[in-house]
Design a protein around this motif. Sequence first.
Motif, PDB file in Angstrom:
ATOM      1  N   PHE A  42       0.929  -1.155   0.012  1.00 39.72           N
ATOM      2  CA  PHE A  42      -0.004   0.154   0.021  1.00 39.72           C
ATOM      3  C   PHE A  42       0.896   1.243   0.213  1.00 39.72           C
ATOM      4  O   PHE A  42       0.087   2.194  -0.016  1.00 39.72           O
ATOM      5  N   SER A  43       2.189   1.170   0.094  1.00 38.71           N
ATOM      6  CA  SER A  43       3.022   2.317   0.231  1.00 38.71           C
ATOM      7  C   SER A  43       2.976   3.005  -1.194  1.00 38.71           C
ATOM      8  O   SER A  43       2.698   2.137  -2.361  1.00 38.71           O
ATOM      9  N   ASP A  44       3.182   4.196  -1.355  1.00 35.63           N
ATOM     10  CA  ASP A  44       3.297   4.977  -2.501  1.00 35.63           C
ATOM     11  C   ASP A  44       4.244   6.428  -2.239  1.00 35.63           C
ATOM     12  O   ASP A  44       4.450   6.543  -1.127  1.00 35.63           O
ATOM     13  N   ALA A  45       4.577   6.958  -3.576  1.00 32.79           N
ATOM     14  CA  ALA A  45       5.520   8.102  -3.268  1.00 32.79           C
ATOM     15  C   ALA A  45       4.753   9.099  -4.453  1.00 32.79           C
ATOM     16  O   ALA A  45       4.117   8.602  -5.318  1.00 32.79           O
ATOM     17  N   ALA A  46       4.996  10.310  -4.171  1.00 34.59           N
ATOM     18  CA  ALA A  46       4.844  11.566  -5.299  1.00 34.59           C
ATOM     19  C   ALA A  46       5.821  12.478  -5.346  1.00 34.59           C
ATOM     20  O   ALA A  46       6.532  12.526  -4.382  1.00 34.59           O
ATOM     21  N   LEU A  47       6.030  13.033  -6.300  1.00 39.68           N
ATOM     22  CA  LEU A  47       6.908  14.136  -6.566  1.00 39.68           C
ATOM     23  C   LEU A  47       6.110  15.313  -6.911  1.00 39.68           C
ATOM     24  O   LEU A  47       5.262  15.231  -7.440  1.00 39.68           O
ATOM     25  N   THR A  48       6.390  16.675  -6.136  1.00 41.31           N
ATOM     26  CA  THR A  48       5.799  17.719  -6.147  1.00 41.31           C
ATOM     27  C   THR A  48       5.983  18.381  -7.706  1.00 41.31           C
ATOM     28  O   THR A  48       7.140  18.043  -8.259  1.00 41.31           O
ATOM     29  N   ASP A  49       4.976  19.218  -8.029  1.00 37.70           N
ATOM     30  CA  ASP A  49       5.318  19.839  -9.399  1.00 37.70           C
ATOM     31  C   ASP A  49       6.109  20.945  -9.032  1.00 37.70           C
ATOM     32  O   ASP A  49       6.323  21.567  -7.835  1.00 37.70           O
ATOM     33  N   GLU A  50       6.153  22.101 -10.071  1.00 36.50           N
ATOM     34  CA  GLU A  50       6.806  23.436  -9.878  1.00 36.50           C
ATOM     35  C   GLU A  50       6.008  24.320  -9.074  1.00 36.50           C
ATOM     36  O   GLU A  50       6.766  25.217  -8.250  1.00 36.50           O
ATOM     37  N   LYS A  51       4.756  24.088  -8.592  1.00 38.11           N
ATOM     38  CA  LYS A  51       4.121  24.705  -7.632  1.00 38.11           C
ATOM     39  C   LYS A  51       4.272  24.051  -6.029  1.00 38.11           C
ATOM     40  O   LYS A  51       3.507  24.459  -5.147  1.00 38.11           O
ATOM     41  N   GLY A  52       4.884  23.088  -5.875  1.00 38.19           N
ATOM     42  CA  GLY A  52       4.870  22.389  -4.847  1.00 38.19           C
ATOM     43  C   GLY A  52       3.842  21.439  -4.176  1.00 38.19           C
ATOM     44  O   GLY A  52       3.681  20.732  -3.227  1.00 38.19           O
ATOM     45  N   GLN A  53       3.045  21.340  -5.363  1.00 33.57           N
ATOM     46  CA  GLN A  53       1.834  20.377  -5.036  1.00 33.57           C
ATOM     47  C   GLN A  53       2.025  18.994  -5.454  1.00 33.57           C
ATOM     48  O   GLN A  53       2.788  18.816  -6.387  1.00 33.57           O
ATOM     49  N   TYR A  54       1.352  18.038  -4.796  1.00 36.99           N
ATOM     50  CA  TYR A  54       1.566  16.716  -4.810  1.00 36.99           C
ATOM     51  C   TYR A  54      -0.028  16.061  -4.818  1.00 36.99           C
ATOM     52  O   TYR A  54      -0.896  16.777  -4.052  1.00 36.99           O
ATOM     53  N   SER A  55       0.035  14.962  -5.620  1.00 37.71           N
ATOM     54  CA  SER A  55      -1.374  14.162  -5.267  1.00 37.71           C
ATOM     55  C   SER A  55      -1.161  12.603  -5.294  1.00 37.71           C
ATOM     56  O   SER A  55      -0.228  12.248  -6.300  1.00 37.71           O
TER      57      SER A  55
END
Length: 115
Positions: A62-75
């Motif tokens: 169930f673990s996962d990761a995300a990289l923020t975009d240029e505005k610092g947002q992630y989903s």
Amino acid sequence: MNQTEIINIFTKKTLGLTFVLSAAAFAFAQEKVGISGSVVNKNNQPVPYASVTFSNKANKLFSDAALTDEKGQYSVNLAPGNYDISIEAIDYKKVFLINRSQQQETSELFPLTLK
């Protein structure tokens, strides 16, 4: 064996197989929770391309990761549960948030701050 018996056996086996496959699909189907947020620095400025990792110790699948975009947002979409969150970016200290619970259908985390 006549034709009626053969059709009856075939129908029972087909229904049984359908039931087993449906039960397996239901057992492995997990409702996901949509998690979104932002990563900011101590001056409340967005941190682009930071790594946000959600680790589920009970079930690593169930673990996962995300990289923020240029505005610092992630989903990211996660199965409900308890997660350890780590945030890291170049030129910042790695930050850990231990045992955060994600249970709601959608959730927006408070801004995650890097130092």
